[in-house]
Write an enzyme that holds these catalytic residues in place. Sequence first.
Site, PDB file in Angstrom:
ATOM      1  N   HIS A   1     -11.145  -6.558   8.861  1.00 44.96           N
ATOM      2  CA  HIS A   1     -11.831  -6.364   7.577  1.00 44.96           C
ATOM      3  C   HIS A   1     -13.129  -5.591   7.794  1.00 44.96           C
ATOM      4  O   HIS A   1     -14.052  -5.693   6.991  1.00 44.96           O
ATOM      5  CB  HIS A   1     -12.151  -7.709   6.914  1.00 44.96           C
ATOM      6  CG  HIS A   1     -10.958  -8.416   6.368  1.00 44.96           C
ATOM      7  ND1 HIS A   1     -10.069  -9.093   7.161  1.00 44.96           N
ATOM      8  CD2 HIS A   1     -10.489  -8.533   5.092  1.00 44.96           C
ATOM      9  CE1 HIS A   1      -9.116  -9.621   6.396  1.00 44.96           C
ATOM     10  NE2 HIS A   1      -9.342  -9.290   5.151  1.00 44.96           N
TER      11      HIS A   1
ATOM     12  N   GLU B   1       0.818  -1.221   0.000  1.00 38.06           N
ATOM     13  CA  GLU B   1       0.000   0.000   0.000  1.00 38.06           C
ATOM     14  C   GLU B   1       0.847   1.265   0.000  1.00 38.06           C
ATOM     15  O   GLU B   1       0.531   2.249  -0.661  1.00 38.06           O
ATOM     16  CB  GLU B   1      -0.953  -0.005   1.203  1.00 38.06           C
ATOM     17  CG  GLU B   1      -2.113  -0.994   1.114  1.00 38.06           C
ATOM     18  CD  GLU B   1      -1.716  -2.456   1.305  1.00 38.06           C
ATOM     19  OE1 GLU B   1      -0.557  -2.722   1.696  1.00 38.06           O
ATOM     20  OE2 GLU B   1      -2.562  -3.341   1.051  1.00 38.06           O
TER      21      GLU B   1
END
Length: 659
Positions: A465, A398
């Site tokens: 998540h 990322e």
Amino acid sequence: MRFNKSGYSNEELLHLYKELITPRLIEEKMLILLRQGKISKWFSGIGQEAVSVGAVQALNQDEYILPMHRNLGVFTGRNVPFSRLFAQFQGKLSGFTKGRDRSFHFGSREHHIVGMISHLGPQMALADGIALANRLKEDKKATLVFTGDGASSEGDFHEALNVAAVWDLPVIFVIENNGYGLSTPSHEQFKFDSFLSKGPAYGIEAVQVDGNNILEVHKTVSHWAKEIRKNPRPVIVEALTFRMRGHEEASGTKYVPKALMEHWAKKDPVENYEQYLLKGKILTQKLIDNYKAEIKAEIDKGLDTAYAESLPEFKEETELSDMFFPYETRAKAPESKTKTEKRFVDAISDGLKQSLERFENLVVMGQDIAEYGGVFKITEGFIDTFGKDRIRNTPLCESAIIGTGLGLSINGYKSVVEMQFADFVTCGFNQIVNNLAKIHYRWGQQADVVVRMPTGAGVGAGPFHSQSNEAWFFHTPGLKIVYPSNPYDAKGLLNAAIEDPNPYMYFEHKALYRSLSQEIPDDYYTLEVGKAQVALEGNDLSIVTYGMGVHWAKSLAEELPHISVEVVDLRTLSPWDKETVSESVKKTNKVLVLHEDTLIGGVGAEIAAWISEHLFQWLDAPVMRLASLDTPVPFTKTLEENFLPQKRLKSKVTELYDY
Ligand SMILES: Cc1ncc(C[n+]2csc(CCOP(=O)(O)OP(=O)(O)O)c2C)c(N)n1
């Protein structure tokens, strides 16, 4: 030290000499000024000048170079006027950052220089983005970025090299190996002997040069610049060198063994090259004196100009308005009136596709977004239309990809970066809060990047998540944050975010993807950023909320028909719409701020504080807040349901109503 001048004219050799002594002479002057207390901090590159000078002289002036804190020779090599450079060091307006950042922490598009942020490693991914833009334009340019041996321990080093390798990006990674990172010697920093071993590790080439030998550096970098312009790919150039002074002046060099210092003193890059040219009768003492007199006069003149300038005047309005590239967001209506029923997920996909059609310079990057279409299938089929150059599967990194987005922006591209789940943004956090958010304020460079954030709980996905993390970014000046609650807003706000050349965090709730449909315009349209909407009109109390909260509030209103609830959907969190919130509170006189994110330090805390301070006289009850429990998001249904605020909403609203 052995110099090999084959291939160089005398004129070129003298040019390199002049370029080499320039940073040395500036530094000598700076050290005097430091002792006189006229400048505050100095990171010395004495002993390492041949690396910067050799590298910058090997590139073309319109190729980007990304220096670190010891690369003064890059700035002098790109002919940055001394008066501006010194004004920058002194925090003056005619520097490059209006007094907002210090020393070499600036860039200049005019000079094709991108300066560092203090965190060192993140710089390398920016080079990847710049080089990717060059590849996409097919303009046959090389990019060069520096890093120290110390910074090579950062994850960003690995990520940037890996991305450059996988994407064949034309970047020269110059590793200035000076044996120390502040006081830490190399053997406490890493376990290998040389950075040459990193080449095969990444599947790329790596070479080593004597970093104190200007001709060797220049020749090697010139060779590789030519190579990668023709055949784009990254290369590592390890430059062995030594820092003859402290990390910064105040810290000294006591930790360096005397013998080592003496060894490197004999290898001084300036003296050795000077002697070589003198011996070869290419240079004369008279010429040296002339050069030095000329450069010193220029330094003095630059310093006089910089000192004559007063410190910048503080203007709050300018400080705040310079946070963003000037851009007015205006809603663009769709061309036709045709509409189609679309799910939330399809609305995002639709917006993204139409933005790709509209902006040929838009690149979308993310994990598994190409053939696979992304884990939520938002980019499914996109490669057939837009190709793999623009719909880019990324390695799992990322930080490098967000940094690449910024590099693309510097070099004329827009990007959308998909986080596979909003939770994973932690791995790219530094690039967002320190690079994207601050770069325009620091040196006027826009960060034309949208980070898409599939967010939220209620899907049984557990602590990693399901998180809501908008508050981390809400607290960071320099970011715009949108958080649509329905398909119409999702498409319009995504398009608006992409149009705007400023950095955006775009939150999209996963639980709404396939559970919510709405008729939305088929054509491209945008919505005004920063505008809330009254999602339900009422008179008894206001619920100010966003995202999933809008749906909880609306369904509760149906459940409690005796209470007239007004629901304000913020839609944009940064900047949030104080006007619409004020109007609602003035009408109902009671307000609950509701969100899915946890309570403490959440977005609601700011909104509630603002209402209390500014609308106190309109309130008939304390401003209330409701949010998730201050715990991670639990996995099991019974726990998750009770973690979320929805089950507590009825009693909270009743409490407020009864107050
Ligand atoms: C993320 C981060 N951690 C720590 C520091 C403090 N720091 C600044 S420079 C430096 C040493 C860097 O060493 P190296 O990369 O070898 O460059 P050099 O200073 O030797 O040129 C350290 C620890 C920092 N700037 N950023």
